[in-house]
Enzyme design. Structure first.
Site, short mmCIF file in Angstrom:
data_model
loop_
_atom_site.label_atom_id
_atom_site.label_comp_id
_atom_site.label_asym_id
_atom_site.label_seq_id
_atom_site.Cartn_x
_atom_site.Cartn_y
_atom_site.Cartn_z
N THR A 1 -27.74 0.96 3.27
CA THR A 1 -27.59 2.27 2.17
C THR A 1 -27.73 2.46 0.70
OG1 THR A 1 -25.31 2.52 2.46
CG2 THR A 1 -26.69 4.02 3.71
N LYS B 1 -25.96 -10.62 7.10
CA LYS B 1 -26.29 -9.99 5.38
C LYS B 1 -27.01 -11.70 4.58
CE LYS B 1 -23.57 -6.23 4.58
NZ LYS B 1 -24.47 -4.61 5.56
N HIS C 1 -23.38 3.18 14.31
CA HIS C 1 -24.21 2.23 13.24
C HIS C 1 -24.08 1.16 13.38
CE1 HIS C 1 -23.10 5.76 10.40
NE2 HIS C 1 -21.95 5.81 11.39
N LYS D 1 -29.70 3.23 -2.79
CA LYS D 1 -28.95 3.56 -4.63
C LYS D 1 -30.25 2.88 -5.15
CE LYS D 1 -25.47 4.26 -1.54
NZ LYS D 1 -23.99 3.55 -0.94
N LYS E 1 -23.34 -6.02 -1.61
CA LYS E 1 -23.04 -5.63 -0.02
C LYS E 1 -21.59 -5.62 0.46
CE LYS E 1 -26.89 -5.98 1.18
NZ LYS E 1 -27.62 -4.94 1.40
N ARG E 2 -21.08 -5.34 1.44
CA ARG E 2 -19.82 -6.57 2.60
C ARG E 2 -20.62 -7.87 2.51
NH1 ARG E 2 -15.07 -3.96 3.78
NH2 ARG E 2 -14.69 -6.49 5.04
C1 26V Z 1 -16.12 -1.73 12.60
C2 26V Z 1 -14.86 -2.39 12.46
C3 26V Z 1 -14.42 -3.03 13.73
C4 26V Z 1 -13.64 -3.11 12.89
C5 26V Z 1 -12.16 -2.94 12.93
C6 26V Z 1 -12.17 -2.14 11.62
C7 26V Z 1 -13.60 -1.72 11.44
C8 26V Z 1 -13.90 -0.46 10.62
C9 26V Z 1 -15.32 -0.56 10.52
C10 26V Z 1 -16.27 -1.07 11.38
C11 26V Z 1 -17.76 -0.06 11.04
C12 26V Z 1 -19.40 -0.94 10.85
C13 26V Z 1 -20.13 -0.20 10.63
C14 26V Z 1 -21.25 -0.19 9.66
O1 26V Z 1 -20.60 -0.07 9.75
N1 26V Z 1 -21.85 -0.09 10.20
C15 26V Z 1 -22.81 0.45 8.68
O2 26V Z 1 -23.24 1.37 8.56
C16 26V Z 1 -23.68 1.84 7.65
C17 26V Z 1 -23.58 3.33 7.63
O3 26V Z 1 -24.58 4.05 9.42
C18 26V Z 1 -25.21 1.39 7.40
O4 26V Z 1 -25.81 1.68 6.50
C19 26V Z 1 -25.38 -0.24 8.00
O5 26V Z 1 -26.98 -0.59 8.23
C20 26V Z 1 -24.27 -0.61 8.92
O6 26V Z 1 -23.79 -2.00 8.69
#
Ligand code: 26V
Length: 810
Positions: free
Chosen positions: A651, A549, A355, A655, A543-544
């Protein structure tokens, strides 16, 4: 099993009395919500049991979606729709004198996810059940979800989110399904019957207790399971009667350290920090989940070699990638299979979704940490690494000089993405562009070695949650125009296309949008005491909060417009309301400064009479699924302005498009495919392309200071940051200033500024032509069917999982 209103009301009153000892006239909204929840849960229970039984008998493959996050949102509304109890319940509740919306809002929105990745998991569960596919979620029941965000003087403040305070009506604790997870200790090897065996000693025992949540399909009989694990201690290893008084204190220490494991969700989605507790959470999820799946498998099957025919494990990013060594451990040490047998089963059963390509988010655990927390797992990873490097050496001579880049263990770190790629049969990206970037750059040598393993699965969203439930008036209108087929077959939304130019349809669409905007304006009035013009253009950036972003770019545009108004108070400008909502990771200093900047901008502009009729800015606090459901139906413009190549998919873009907003975006993530679908006339794109960004980065050829020097508009904006303009002091935003000029503007904000402004001008022109805008809006809705997660899940089902629908008979 449907129920008439009289029966529902009678059952409701009985339950209310039984559970809360109350009559209707003195029940609180919370009690009403919980009573309705219990009644709906009863309805689901029968189907749930049927589904479990059917799956148990079936020889079909089932998928288990392992994810550290599931961002479900409230469930009552969707469960009412799914069980066809919506109308009955709504009328009954109203007749008893309660406000239905108020009852729905009693449900605490469980924030068990950060953002896109967690919400995607929830949309996938919805689609699996609605498509009658055998698929389940496996996650952690965090006691505290993502923090609640409050604004204090324009700064983000984080408060704990104790979402279980009133209990969670949808969950069922399954004590009988408890398993044990082991941490620490030592591993001793011995030879038994000519075979090396491994014995784990002195480990810490953690009980994993599952809580199951029913995931109901839309108006069918399927009820799948989301199993969330909670960590609990056991007193078995302590002898309280012993003469050692410290035993009791040791027990309390141990209890606390165990319960920490499922205490809270890590509030970051973009920056990897090697925190021991996070590694514990990951192994806890993986070990509990796999043990429970294997136990279930063995109840029906003798032959372990059948595992890949019956089970598929999809890992949501690398967070659960310890499934690879843990499944190996279970098969080797508990089931006595050979390495080759275990490896074949493991790699055939596991699939991995990536992701993010951002290197700072990639998980790399220090060897020492892994070795001491998970000694046996580390031994297995070493062996996997050894064999993998040997394979590269022998089978891929062209990659020999890249073995150290591809190794799972290197420089005293375990590279989880490498482990996930090597240990699975499928690797996928989440949008076409993202998958291409994986293949061409981030994972290039792996793609060279295993080209068939890589595929794309463009993300999608549940059109039932994000259109049918979030925007019921638009949903009804669409059904009136093209029939209800789209609810089960979202591709049928394309039927709207032929009405894009139809004046009467345009008028009705406009009316619904206006009602939604007025509703949001009322919400803002009530909660923020800010009056916004419900007829202005609603420009939405939700978004976050992250540098890539580029909420900063949006803010600069707003400040620029303000500048124009100050210089030309009578300038002809379409009135606009800019709406932001975003949480920043608590330790992400820059992101928090951007929040403060947005709030300071809002403060300045909203109070200035000169801008009164033209501009309003509002930052809505505590962005979560429920708030998104309020904002999205009211949006005109969807800001999707990430630095190209950085947003894997997005995403929110889908929406918003599905609700008739027009995208203003870069050619990044799934925006590219949105443009492919709607055509260039129905989207506003701008800025550097992904290739250009990557080339600039590679050559180090970008110099933000040149842009500052050459563009008066940018100089004015940046200089305002370090002068008492937005706030009284000149240091509040100096970090943003330095980031742009001295850190060379990592996310190309200044570089894309000019092009962004031009795109905004086109948006404004288009918005002023009401009919043309409505045509574009309808065209977007019509093409949004492709971005339903039903399509995504069908693609995963046929191309990765090889699973098929199982129809559950009533
Ligand atoms: C990363 C980390 C890193 C350290 C601690 C906790 C934590 C928690 C979550 C993540 C995930 C990061 C990846 C992410 O959220 N990617 C997003 O995924 C979406 C669904 O595929 C996508 O639409 C977004 O573009 C993408 O940024």
């Amino acid at each position: 099993m449907t129920m008439d209103k009289a029966t529902f009301t009678r059952k409701f009153c009985d339950r209310l009395l039984l559970v809360f000892g109350k009559k209707v006239d003195n029940a609180t909204p919370l009690e009403v919500f919980q009573t309705v929840g219990l009644l709906i849960r009863d309805i689901l229970k029968h189907k749930w049991k049927k589904t479990e039984d059917m799956y148990q008998q079936s020889k079909e493959r089932q998928v288990y979606y392992f994810s550290m996050e599931f961002l479900l949102g409230r469930l009552l509304y969707s469960n009412l729709l799914n069980t066809e109890m919506y109308d009955v319940c709504k009328e009954s509740i109203a007749e008893m004198g309660f406000n239905f919306e108020e009852i729905l809002s009693q449900e605490h929105d469980p924030g068990l996810g950060n953002g896109g990745l967690g919400r995607l998991a929830a949309c996938f569960l919805d689609s699996l059940a609605s498509l009658e596919l055998p698929g389940h979620g496996c996650g952690i029941r965090y006691k505290y979800g993502l923090f609640q965000q409050k604004m204090v003087d324009g700064y983000q403040v984080e408060l704990p989110d104790y979402w279980l305070e009133e209990g969670y009506v949808w969950e069922t604790k399954r004590l009988d399904k408890t398993v044990e997870v082991r941490f620490g200790g030592e591993v001793k090897t011995s030879v038994e019957n000519g075979r090396l065996s491994f014995h784990h000693h002195n480990y810490e025992r953690v009980l994993a207790i599952p809580y199951d949540i029913p995931i109901a399909g839309y108006q069918n009989n399927t009820v799948n399971t989301l199993r969330l694990w909670s960590a609990e201690s056991t007193s078995n290893d302590f002898h309280f009667h012993s003469s050692d008084r410290n035993d009791y204190y040791h027990y309390l220490d141990y209890k606390q350290s165990v319960e920490q494991i499922s205490e809270f969700l890590y509030p970051d989605d973009s920056y990897f920090e090697g925190k021991l507790l996070r590694l514990k959470q990951q192994y806890f999820l993986v070990s509990a989940g796999l043990q429970s799946i294997l136990r279930h498998f063995k109840e029906r099957n003798q032959q372990l070699s059948l595992i890949p025919d019956r089970i598929c494990i999809q890992i949501n990013d690398t967070h659960p990638s310890l499934v690879v060594p843990e499944l190996m451990r279970l098969l080797l040490d508990e089931e006595n299979l050979s390495w080759e047998e275990a490896w074949t089963i493991t790699t055939k059963s596991v699939a991995y979704t990536n992701h993010t390509t951002m290197s700072e988010a990639l998980e790399k655990w220090p060897v020492h940490m892994m070795k001491s927390l998970l000694p046996r797992i580390y031994m297995i990873i070493e062996e996997i690494n050894e064999r993998f490097c040997q394979q590269l050496w022998h089978d891929f001579p062209q990659l020999r000089d890249q073995i150290s880049d591809m190794a799972i263990i290197s420089f005293e770190q375990v590279h989880m993405a490498h482990l996930a790629i090597v240990g699975s049969s499928s690797v996928n990206g989440v949008a076409k562009l993202h998958t291409e970037i994986l293949k061409k750059s981030v994972m290039k040598p792996f793609y060279t070695a295993f080209p068939k393993r890589f595929t794309n699965k463009t993300n999608g969203i549940s059109h039932r949650r994000w259109l049918l439930s979030a925007n019921p008036n638009l949903a009804d209108l669409i059904s009136n125009i093209i029939g209800k087929g789209w609810i089960k077959e979202p591709k049928e939304l394309i039927g709207l296309l032929k009405y894009a130019n139809d004046a009467s349809v345009q008028e009705q669409i406009a009316k619904v949008k206006q009602e939604n905007k007025t509703k949001l304006a009322n919400f803002i009035q009530e909660h923020y005491h800010l009056t916004i013009d419900a007829h202005s253009m609603f420009d939405v950036h939700i978004k976050r909060l992250h540098g890539y972003k580029r909420q900063l770019l949006n803010t600069f545009h707003i400040l620029h417009l303000y500048q124009v108004i100050r210089a030309h108070p009578h300038v002809d400008m379409a009135p606009r309301t800019f709406i932001f909502a975003a949480k920043a990771a608590p330790s992400y200093h820059f992101a928090k400064k951007v929040i403060k900047l947005i709030n300071a901008t809002a403060n300045k502009i909203n109070q200035d009479p000169i801008a009164r009729d033209k501009l309003k800015v509002i930052f809505l606090e505590n962005y979560n699924v429920s708030l998104a459901e309020k904002i999205i139906p009211a949006a005109d413009v969807s800001e999707q302005i990430s630095t190209a190549s950085k947003e894997a998919s997005g995403t929110g873009n889908m929406k918003l498009m599905m609700n008739g907003a027009l995208t203003l975006g870069t050619l990044d993530g799934a925006n590219v495919e949105i443009k492919e679908m709607v055509g260039p006339d129905n989207i506003f794109t701008f800025g550097l392309t992904a290739d250009e960004v990557l080339a600039f980065q590679e050559r180090g050829a970008y110099r933000s200071r040149d842009i500052y020097n050459g563009d008066q508009r940018i100089r004015t904006l940046l200089d305002q940051l370090v002068h008492p303009f937005l706030t009284n002091d000149d240091v509040e935003f100096k970090d943003i200033y330095y980031n742009l000029l001295y850190n060379n503007d990592e996310y190309f904000v200044l570089k894309d500024f000019d092009s962004y402004l031009e795109a905004h001008e086109l948006v404004e022109q288009a918005y002023r032509n009401n009919q043309d805008w409505l045509k574009k809006s309808i065209t977007n809705i019509a093409h949004s069917g492709k971005f339903s997660s039903d399509r995504t899940i069908s693609d995963y089902a046929s191309e990765i999982w090889n699973i098929h629908p199982i129809s559950i008979q009533e």
